[in-house]
Each structure stands twice: as structure tokens, then as C-alpha cells.
Scaffold this motif. Structure first.
Motif, short mmCIF file in Angstrom:
data_model
loop_
_atom_site.label_atom_id
_atom_site.label_comp_id
_atom_site.label_asym_id
_atom_site.label_seq_id
_atom_site.Cartn_x
_atom_site.Cartn_y
_atom_site.Cartn_z
N MET A 181 0.86 -1.18 0.00
CA MET A 181 0.00 0.00 0.00
C MET A 181 0.89 1.23 0.00
SD MET A 181 -2.83 -0.95 2.74
CE MET A 181 -4.23 -1.93 2.29
N GLY A 182 0.40 2.29 -0.58
CA GLY A 182 1.16 3.53 -0.58
C GLY A 182 2.33 3.49 -1.54
N ARG A 183 3.27 4.41 -1.28
CA ARG A 183 4.31 4.70 -2.24
C ARG A 183 5.63 4.09 -1.79
NH1 ARG A 183 4.97 11.07 -3.60
NH2 ARG A 183 7.10 11.01 -4.32
N HIS A 191 2.46 -3.02 5.74
CA HIS A 191 1.59 -4.05 5.16
C HIS A 191 2.10 -4.56 3.80
CE1 HIS A 191 -1.15 -1.63 7.71
NE2 HIS A 191 -1.49 -2.84 8.10
#
Lengths: 723, 454
Positions: A361-363, A412
Motif C-alpha cells: 500500500m502507498g508509495r 503491510h
């Protein structure tokens, strides 16, 4: 019942006409009709040919063979050639009619059997059935005394008079009297010979038909013939000799088959044509030597031998180092195959891929990409390592002495796509910074099976952090575990690879990520079916509900628009192949679309290029379904979708080598009224046309998306508004 | 040769405490600069006392917090809590970093708009919203967080007259297992009021339920409470989705993250006991990800953290006014920082550092403020070195609430200075003067010119 009869009639009609075109690998009705007419230059040959085609198609239909293939003329073209051959070789009479009947049935049987046999090797059956049947008929005819040998083909003028009277004879004689270069003359004779018409007029008509059908085929026909011609000159053999030019069509057909039909036409396929043609010549000459003892003509034997051998030769390659690409979906025209292939290369890579996304998730940033300098080498080169960095590019806070200092540690790790967990290792200690566990070098890992021969593996996970177990079914984005520092991992990072086998540490496969966003400072780039490179900062694409709703077209849905003040109504439909399209009944136009859940594509358009649907297709050619400010995207139209037929004629000729005309698509997200709960998104798209890299026209579209859907598209020429 | 500093003599009982593995710390820490700018220079330019804000610390802390959440959750949005520090310069730094504005009054709302925040990037919280405030918020497309049913009815009434749909969220309070339970704001989760409010909103024509909000308390010393809160909100969102097929766009976890200050009565220093951003982020995002909400439909996570973001960026510089000996022989030092400007000294044991070289000898000292009030105590008891009149002191971690809750009492409020990334000083709030007060005050005619009559 009436409906059924009509359908059968339709299949027979279309199938029979296309059988003629199939001889030149075409499915064009117009070309088929032309060839049908040409075949009647020798009336009885033409008649027998037609009879053979009809018999074959009727029996094939009655026996329940694939209607689609019958309709395309696949089953009857060998019978056609047999019919023509018999018609030319034997005198007209009920005996020869019976032979045609039997030969047609035999051709069908051979066609079906040989097709099935060769299909195992992925090879076409070409004209082998014709060859076998024709030889059988010829060999047996010597015993069949009732069959009178035809004298036609010798007294040409008599026959022509019989068909068209004095007028046709005049034309024929005028034609014969014109001084034609030797090359052209033999070329036309050879073309005619394919239809057992040994005259120049037939050859010219066929040549024109071929040019109409495909510029590439025509170029190849000339190239193939010229190569053979030169080779004959070199060998000192007189090509004009009747026996040789009767087999001249082998060169033409081989050139078309290898140069543009079974391979995507390009400079390499053309080069192979030049290499192969002398081989065809050698086989022709040698085969004739052998067959003359049986008094059998060579017919299309060299063509069949060379094409089949070469295609199989190509299939056995271990690596595709040269761009010699076999046609996978046969569209029955070198041009169509070429443009489709170019599209497939550029746009439809997803056709062959199971969707795969990033497992976090995310960058994150790629700290080691494919062919990386540390461990991604050899059999494990198709893999990525990811870490998280802060604004200054550092991977850790404070001094980075402890795993917990690292931003990516304990973050995660999610399923990259749907699948089943097949392997879990969860009990390897996390290393202290700088250390690496070389014994259990993959560390804690999860392997997920996505489809047959497609597995994904995430490694170096935190000890005891894996929340899935063997056999669990996971969906894309489901939590798997937390990033750790186990295995050969001197500092916390996430290793991600795709493989064909279910074991931890299997060798990797070359497989792209379906869609991801790459961040460059404050800008965003959408990458589709691409691979993150070293130091790229990437994330999965976040979808925008307004866009996903607007571009969700459900079969049966009606779309009503106001087009330049006039009302248009479209319907969303799905066809036999499960392709969704928007249909405009008024203009009989089709716009095929595809939505993979992340990006919306228009695949192709057929119909009226002045219709509202056409502009709809142009403006919304490719739209990502997640809004990112000022995100830009480029795409390319197939030239035949945008340029006129006359422009395409010139384009086609050079298409295997370079593009004269190009059409580019560009889109950009311009504005959103609210980041969180948007009701209005503005998009700009642009279609730019180029001739020899010179921009000749640009059309800009302003698109508005609202909660009602795609609410308006405007350019300087058109205005399309949702009602 | 420089003249040596005079050091007054003291008599100290030897108190050998229990040494830890580093031995005994006896050295007095001094802090002479902020972000590389000498404290002395700041005082020379802007007087004493003076508040100093470090732009670099603001940005670094913001990034730290943002990273903690963003790396764990796909969609994260911070909203700057205006009440924590609404100096325009401070707010603008946060907006530049990408923060929205979270306001709790018409005044803060106006301030946010003035700071250039678009209406649809303002979250309007709080129990006190006038009809005028609500109308403005609806027109500007701001997100109204409803606190009670009376507000809900007002919004229904007002949105009927508007062409725009009111974008609303409800504030939910709940039992998260911590004491005290904050149940005075919003609708209660356990007794079903929250669900009932959601139903009212969902059946209303003119409102769109966009988010769910909670603010479970302030200075929360346990991250677990947030996990409980997040999973309760996620359950509400999921229930709404199931009943109305309406997906909640955001979940706002409010603020309340503890800063590194030490609360009065705490046994260990705050910087050792308070959870980090990572702890909070881990608790909240795990709860959301593990909820029943599908991965594709996860709502945006909003955070209104104020204190934990700004506290470290604020410093207060003061100077010693006098030293005296109290009746019980205890040493007292009077400084020019009082509770009027350092409001947080009511609940924090603020660290106080000398801002120049000083003696290493310390005495148990009480630090008094300059006010003529008994309650004006900055530290009851601190081991403090022997300073002299005019010596400078520095109090770190005062960025939150002090510059909003400060009082103009007895004297003027001091200058506020910002140190930018390149170590330049900028005055961002001027010290008050008589003119400020004259502007506000009106003397009735019959009271004017009194001295003339004498």
C-alpha cells in the motif's frame, strides 16, 4: 424454418465466393467475385470449379462442420482448385462430372483430416489436399478410358470466342499483340495459372484484384516473383518455358504466405522471402525431375513444402531474437494483421496477461530492479526489491541502526492479485542491520498461485507476521504479512517476483505489472503493462468512483446524446466473443471497448467516420479510472481507424517498413471539483495526425464527467452532450 | 582575558541517587540555539519573552507523521487543527505540506478561507455552529461534522433553502476502554444514537453522508484506544454500505496524539512513554484494513492531529528577572514568562534550559512567572542552575495551544518569530501595544476628559 433456410443460403453463398479469395489468403468478397469471373475465362474449368465448391460446402454443412469456417471458404478452396484442374484437363461430359463430384468429396475429407493433423503442430494445411487429390485423379485417369483429355488451353481463341464472341477475341488479340516486358508477361501468366488460366488477361485481372485486396500482398507477389526470375536468369534456365511458368505461382504464393500472411510483414519477413525463393526454385526444378517419371505436374508442391517447413522451423525457436513474429489471430490480410499486431504491441498486451499489481500500500521505491546489481541475476533476474523512503530519500529515521528505524519495516504487504496461498514460511528470525542469513536466503515468504504457471512470491517478511496460511484464498489487496528483514536481507526491504512454479525461490519469469503510478516530483505517470525501474517511486492506482461509474458500460444500457443539436441513441451490446461494444443503429457503427477495472480502452471502431460515436471513440480512446492531477497519457491509433482509404493505399505499401501516416492520442486530467467527493471531472484529449512526422491536423476534445456519466465532449467541430 | 562569571556560593546536601548504567548525570544541559540561530540574537532583535517557531521542525514532523500513515494505508489526508495554532504563517506551512483545515468556529472558518484554503478542503467541527456558519459551509461545499441532533435539524432546515447538498459527517463518541470517556461530543456509538443519526441523514434529500468522525480524547497515551475506535467506525461504515449501498468516503480519526511533553504527575518523561506516530498509525490502519470493508472501497483516512505535529516546533525564550530565597530556604527564580503566555504549564512539567553557559551546580528551585498572581508558577520544583538577572532561558515544546489559549493579562502578548529553512528570522505576530487595545475599547462620552475636569 424459413429463417434457417435463409441462413444456410447465406452461408453457402458467402462461403463459396470466399473460397475463391482464400486461394490468395483473402476473405474479401469483392476479390472472390472477381476471381470467380476470371475462372470462367475457361468456361468448363470455371463451371467445374464452381460445382466442386458448391458440393464441398453443401456436404460440409450437412455433415455439421464448423459453419464459421465454411462461411470463410476455408474448406472449399482446395476443392475449387481440384475442380478447376479437372475442368481444364478433361473433356466436358457426365463422366468427368462424376469425377469432379468424387474429387470434391475427397478434397473435403483430406482437408478436414490434414487440417486436424497439422493443427497439432500449429501449421496450416495450405493446398496439400488439392495436391493429393489432383495427383490421385491424374494417375487414375490413365486407366479411366471414358475420360477424354481436353484439348482446351491449346485452342485459346476458339474458347474465348465461345464465351464473349468477336468482341472478346479482339480484346484478347489486342492484348496479346502488345509488346510486354518478359518479366511482366511471365508474372501475369503465373498469376493466371493459379486459376488454371494460362493467359495474360486473366493474370492482369487477378493482379488488380490482389492489389485491391492488399497492397502488401501485391508487393510481395512482385518481390517473390522477381527473386525467382533473377535466380532463373542466374541459373540460365528459361523461365518462359511453358512447364516452368506453369509453376510460377509457387513463387508468388510463397512470398505472400511468408512475407505477410503467416508472419507479420516487416523487413525481416521480406528478407526471408528473398532467401527462401531460390529454395522454392530448386525444389520446383528437382520435384519436376522426379515427378516426370509419373507424368505428374509439380503444381503447388514447392510452395507447400517450403512454407510448412519454414513455419515449423520458426516455431522451434528457443528465443525470439529477431522480430519475426507469427500471426496469432489471423485476420486474412497482411495489412490488418500488421496493424492489429502493432496495436497489440502498443495497447493490448493485457490480452495475454493475468492482471498483476504491486504487493503493498502507498508509495514505495525500487531499491533493486530487474537485472539488479546485487541478487537479481541469472535465473532470478526478473524481480524487484522495494523500500520506503522519506522526502530526503532516506530509508530510515535516526541512524538506521535498528530494523525499526526503517520506514518499510513492519508495513503491510498485500496480495498482488487474486489467488490461493500455496507456500508459507513464517519462522525465520529477522536479521540485525547489516547481517544476512545466507542459509535461509529467502527468509519468511508467501507464494500465491494466480493461474496455471503463474505464481507470485513476496519475501524477507517479518518473523511471525504472516496472517495467511496454505490454502487460503486471497483477493487483490488482502493483507498477507508485514515487511521484515529475514533471509538474505541486510536491511529491511520487500522482495517481489513472479514465477512459473510454486516453490520458494523458483526461477523468475518475465512478467509486467498491469498498472501502476510512478511519481516524479509532483507529477504522476501511469504505466500499463510495464516494469518499475531502479529508483522509481511507485504505487498502485487509486480509483475515483466518479470515473469508474461513468465508464462502466453494461450490456443493454442505452446512451442518449445530443450531437450538434441532433439526438442520437446508442446501445451497449456484447457479441459472441464476449466483446463489449457500443452500437449506433442509425449509422450502423460499432465501437469496441474494454475496461479492465483500472483503465478504460476503446479497442476498435467500425462504421461511419462522421458519426457521433466515432468522435466518442476518438475522444475517449484511453482513460485511466483514477484521477491524478495533470496525469498525462499517450496512445496510438491504428492508422486505418483514422485515415481515409485513399491515404491508406500509400500507407499500406510502406507499412511493413515505416509508417507514413500516424495518429497519436493524448489525454490529460485537467480538473476535479472536489478531491474527496467529486461531482465533476474535466479531461482534455487530443488526436494529432502526422504525415511523415509532420503534424497535419490536431483535434482537441474537452470532456466533462459528472455523476450522470460522460456528460459532454466538445471540440471546435463537434458538441456531444448527454441527455 | 574575559572576566569570569560571578557565581554565588551555595551549600548543597550530597544526594547520590541510584546510578543507572550510564552513571549519574550531573551535567546541566544548556541550549543556546534554535535551528542554528543563537537565542541571544533572537532576543536582541525581538525582545524577551519571545515565541519561536521552527519551520523545519514543522515540516519534518509533518512528513514523519504522514509517512507513518501513508506507508500503511493507501489514502491518507491530514487536516490542520486550527485551534492548536492558528497563526497564519503556521497554518500556511501545513497547507503547503498538503493539509486541509479543521476548524471549530466561524472565526476559524473565516481564517481558513482567508488563508486560501478552498471551501471543499475545510472540515467544520465543534458543537457551536451558527446558522450563518452552516449556510456558508453548505455553500462552500465544506464538510460539516454534526455534533448533536439539534445541529442535524438546523442543517436539514437550512439545506432545504440551498441549491447545494450539504456534505456532512457525524461525530461519534464511544467507549474505547480509556478513562475518562469522552462522551460529550457527537453521537454515542454504544447506545445506538450514532446509527440513528446516520439513518436520519441517509433518508434526508439534501444531505450527503460523506464521512464518519471521532475524537476519542486528548493526549492519548495508548494507541490501542484508536484501534478500538477505528474498528467501531469501520463497522458503522460497513453497516451503512450494506443497508443503503452507500460507501462512506472518509473516516476521520480526529487527533489527540500525545506530544513528547511530560504530564504533571507522570513518573517517566513523556518522550519515553508516549506512543510514536508509527504506533498510532499501526493501530488505526490495521483496524481499518482488517475491517469488513473491501480493499477497493477503503475510505480515505483523515487525521486532525494538532498537538503532536506542532508542539516540538514551538519554543519560548525568556529571561530571569530576579532570584530570591523563600521562607523555607528554598530558592525561587522569577522569570518573565508567566502562565498568561505559557498556558500549558498548568498541565505539563515543561523542560526549562539555560540559554548560555552557566554553573554546573544546581539547586531545587521554583520558577515563578512575572504576574502579580499566586498561581503564576511555571515549575513547582526543578533542579536548576544558578542564574543571574538577565540570563536567558529556553522552554522547548510549546507549539501547541499556547499561541491560541494565551491571555492578554497584565501585560502585552509577546512577539512570535519563525525561523525558516534557511535560518532566516521572520516576525509572524507582532507584540501587542497600547494601540491594539485602544482600537477595541470605546469610552462613553460622559466618561471622557475626566482629568480635564480636575
Amino acid at each position: 424454418m424459413g429463417e434457417n433456410k435463409k441462413k444456410i443460403k447465406e452461408i453457402l453463398k458467402e462461403g463459396s465466393i470466399k473460397s475463391y479469395a482464400q486461394v490468395f489468403f483473402s476473405d474479401s468478397t469483392a476479390f472472390g467475385i472477381l476471381l470467380l469471373l476470371v475462372s470462367f475465362f475457361d468456361f468448363y474449368a470455371g463451371l467445374y470449379g464452381l460445382i466442386a465448391v458448391l458440393i464441398t460446402n453443401i456436404i460440409a454443412l450437412m455433415m455439421g462442420y464448423n459453419e464459421f469456417k465454411i462461411k470463410k471458404g476455408t474448406y472449399a478452396y482446395n476443392s475449387l482448385l481440384v475442380g478447376l484442374g479437372i475442368g481444364l484437363s478433361f473433356a466436358f461430359g457426365w463422366q468427368s462430372l462424376i469425377i469432379v463430384f468424387i474429387a470434391a468429396i475427397l478434397s473435403l475429407i483430406f482437408t478436414i483430416v490434414i487440417e486436424a493433423f497439422l493443427a497439432k503442430y500449429g501449421l496450416p494445411f495450405l493446398s496439400i489436399p488439392f495436391l493429393l487429390v489432383m495427383w490421385i485423379v491424374l494417375l487414375s485417369s490413365r486407366e479411366l478410358s471414358a475420360l477424354g483429355l481436353s484439348e482446351r488451353g491449346i485452342y485459346n481463341i476458339n474458347e474465348i470466342y465461345g464465351i464473349g464472341g468477336k468482341f472478346l477475341v479482339d480484346i484478347y488479340q489486342w492484348f496479346e499483340s502488345i509488346d510486354k516486358p518478359l518479366f511482366l508477361k511471365t508474372f501475369f501468366l503465373s498469376l493466371g495459372a493459379i486459376f488454371f488460366q494460362y493467359n495474360i488477361l486473366a493474370g492482369i485481372l487477378i493482379a488488380l484484384g490482389l492489389l485491391y485486396h492488399s497492397r502488401i500482398s501485391f508487393t510481395l507477389a512482385l518481390l517473390g516473383f522477381a527473386t525467382a526470375f533473377l535466380f532463373y536468369q542466374l541459373l540460365g534456365v528459361d523461365i518462359t518455358h511453358y512447364g516452368y511458368s506453369y509453376i510460377g505461382f509457387n513463387y508468388i504464393l510463397t512470398a505472400i504466405a511468408i512475407g505477410g500472411y503467416f508472419l507479420i510483414p516487416n523487413k525481416y519477413s521480406f528478407l526471408w522471402v528473398i532467401i527462401l525463393l531460390p529454395i522454392v526454385v530448386l525444389i520446383s526444378l528437382s520435384a519436376a525431375e522426379v515427378l516426370k517419371y509419373y507424368q505428374l505436374p509439380v503444381y503447388s508442391l514447392p510452395f507447400n513444402v517450403v512454407v510448412l517447413s519454414f513455419l515449423y522451423f520458426l516455431k522451434l525457436r528457443a528465443k525470439h531474437t529477431l522480430p519475426l513474429n507469427e500471426v496469432i489471430i489471423q485476420l486474412n490480410s497482411p495489412e490488418r494483421n500488421l496493424y492489429y499486431y502493432q496495436q497489440a504491441q502498443m495497447r493490448f498486451k493485457w490480452l495475454s496477461y493475468f492482471p498483476m499489481y504491486l504487493p503493498f500500500m502507498g508509495r514505495w521505491r525500487v531499491s533493486q530492479a530487474e537485472d539488479g546489481e546485487y541478487t537479481h541475476q541469472g535465473e532470478w533476474k526478473y524481480a524487484w526489491d522495494f523500500v520506503i523512503v522519506d522526502q530526503t530519500g532516506k530509508q530510515f529515521s535516526s541512524y538506521g541502526d535498528y530494523v525499526t528505524d526503517y520506514y518499510c519495516f513492519n508495513k503491510h504487504v498485500v496480495a498482488p492479485s487474486d489467488g490461493t496461498v500455496v507456500e508459507v514460511v513464517n519462522n525465520i528470525e529477522d536479521n540485525i542491520i547489516g547481517d544476512a542469513n545466507l542459509l535461509q536466503n529467502w527468509g519468511n515468504s508467501v507464494v500465491i498461485k494466480h493461474t496455471e504457471y503463474l505464481y507470485s512470491q513476496v519475501s524477507h517478511l517479518k518473523k511471525g507476521s504472516i496472517v495467511v496460511k496454505k490454502g487460503d484464498i486471497v483477493k487483490k489487496g488482502d493483507l498477507l504479512a508485514f515487511c521484515g528483514n529475514s533471509g538474505r536481507s541486510p536491511f529491511p526491504h520487500l522482495h517481489f517476483q513472479l514465477q512459473a512454479t510454486p516453490y520458494i525461490g523458483s526461477k523468475t519469469i518475465n512478467y509486467p505489472i498491469s498498472h501502476y503510478i510512478r511519481y516524479i516530483d509532483d507529477k504522476y505517470e501511469l504505466h500499463s503493462y510495464d516494469k518499475p525501474q531502479l529508483n522509481d517511486e511507485v504505487s498502485n492506482m487509486e480509483l475515483t468512483t466518479l470515473l469508474t461509474t461513468a465508464f462502466k458500460f453494461i450490456p443493454g444500457q442505452k446512451l442518449r446524446y445530443q450531437f450538434n443539436g441532433k439526438k442520437v441513441e446508442w446501445e451497449v451490446k456484447t457479441n459472441y466473443y464476449n466483446n463489449t461494444y457500443i452500437y449506433c443503429p442509425e449509422t450502423n457503427s460499432f465501437a469496441y471497448l474494454y475496461n479492465d477495472g483500472q483503465v478504460f480502452y476503446f479497442m476498435s471502431f467500425a462504421g461511419d467516420k462522421t458519426s457521433a460515436l466515432y468522435y466518442f471513440y476518438l475522444a475517449l480512446y484511453q482513460i485511466p479510472l483514477g484521477f491524478y492531477p495533470e496525469l498525462k497519457l499517450m496512445d496510438i491509433f491504428p492508422p486505418n481507424a483514422v485515415f481515409s482509404k485513399t491515404e491508406m493505399i500509400i500507407h499500406d505499401v510502406f507499412a511493413p517498413f515505416f509508417s507514413i501516416y500516424e495518429a497519436k492520442y493524448q489525454m490529460m486530467f485537467v480538473d476535479i471539483d472536489d478531491d474527496l467527493d467529486p461531482e465533476l471531472i474535466k479531461i482534455q484529449s487530443k488526436v494529432s495526425l502526422f504525415r511523415l512526422n509532420q503534424n497535419i491536423k490536431t483535434t482537441r476534445f474537452n470532456i466533462t464527467i459528472s455523476s450522470k456519466g460522460i456528460s459532454s465532449i466538445q471540440s471546435s467541430e463537434i458538441k456531444l452532450e448527454l441527455i | 582575558m574575559k572576566k569570569l562569571r560571578y557565581e554565588r556560593p551555595i551549600i548543597n546536601k550530597i544526594k547520590a541517587g541510584v546510578p543507572d548504567k550510564y552513571g549519574m548525570q550531573t551535567k546541566v544541559k544548556i541550549r543556546t540555539e534554535i535551528d542554528g540561530v543563537p537565542v541571544k540574537e533572537i532576543v536582541e532583535k525581538y525582545g524577551s519573552p519571545v515565541f519561536v517557531i521552527s519551520e523545519k521542525t514543522i515540516r519534518d514532523t509533518y512528513q514523519q507523521a504522514y509517512m507513518a500513515f501513508q506507508s500503511r494505508y493507501p489514502k491518507v489526508q491530514f487536516a490542520w487543527s486550527y485551534k492548536t495554532n492558528y497563526l497564519d504563517a503556521v497554518c500556511k506551512v501545513y497547507h503547503e505540506e498538503g493539509s486541509w483545515a479543521e476548524v471549530v468556529s466561524g472565526f476559524e472558518y473565516e481564517k481558513a478561507l482567508k488563508n486560501g484554503v478552498p471551501g471543499n478542503k475545510i472540515i467544520f467541527n465543534g458543537p457551536d455552529k451558527t446558522d450563518e456558519d452552516i449556510k456558508n459551509a453548505i455553500e462552500n461545499g465544506s464538510y460539516i461534522h454534526i455534533d448533536h441532533f439539534d445541529e442535524l435539524y438546523s442543517i436539514i432546515r437550512l439545506s432545504n433553502n440551498s441549491t447545494k447538498k450539504a456534505k456532512v459527517a457525524i461525530r461519534v463518541n464511544m467507549d474505547t476502554g480509556v478513562y475518562p470517556k469522552w462522551d460529550r461530543f457527537g453521537f454515542n456509538y454504544e447506545n445506538g444514537e450514532a446509527w440513528s443519526a446516520i439513518n436520519r441523514i441517509m433518508i434526508s434529500e439534501n444531505m450527503e453522508l460523506v464521512g464518519l468522525h471521532t475524537h476519542i480524547g486528548t493526549y492519548m497515551m495508548t494507541a490501542n484506544a484508536y484501534a478500538v475506535a477505528a474498528s467501531k467506525l469501520a463497522a458503522l461504515a460497513d453497516r451503512t454500505n450494506k443497508k443503503y449501498n452507500h460507501s462512506i468516503k472518509y473516516i476521520d480519526m480526529g487527533g489527540g496524539f500525545a506530544s513528547k511533553n511530560t504530564l504533571k504527575g507522570a513518573y517517566l518523561p513523556g518522550k519515553d512513554t508516549c506512543p510514536s506516530f508509527d504506533d498510532y498509525a499501526e493501530a488505526i490502519t490495521s483496524a481499518l484494513i482488517n475491517s469488513d470493508i473491501e480493499p477497493d472501497k477503503l475510505p480515505v483516512l483523515f487525521l486532525e492531529t494538532g498537538r503532536a505535529l506542532i508542539d516540538d516546533a514551538g519554543y519560548l525564550i525568556g529571561s530571569v528577572l530576579a532570584n530570591k530565597r523563600l521562607s523555607n530556604a528554598r530558592r525561587a527564580t522569577i522569570i518573565d514568562i508567566g502562565v498568561n503566555i505559557l498556558f500549558t504549564s498548568f498541565w505539563y512539567e515543561h523542560e526549562v534550559y539555560p540559554a548560555q553557559e552557566c554553573s554546573q551546580q544546581t539547586e531545587d528551585t521554583t520558577l515563578y512567572g512575572p504576574l502579580c498572581m499566586n498561581i503564576d508558577v511555571i515549575r513547582e520544583s526543578i533542579q536548576f542552575p544558578l542564574l543571574q538577572k538577565g540570563d536567558l532561558i529556553l522552554i522547548p515544546r510549546v507549539g501547541a495551544y499556547n499561541m491560541t489559549q494565551w491571555m492578554q493579562f497584565i501585560t502585552y502578548r509577546p512577539n512570535v518569530v519563525m525561523i525558516d529553512k534557511d535560518k532566516n528570522l521572520h516576525l509572524i505576530r507582532k507584540k501587542e501595544d497600547l494601540l491594539v487595545f485602544k482600537q477595541q475599547e470605546i469610552v462613553p462620552d460622559f466618561l471622557s476628559d475626566q482629568f480635564d475636569k480636575l
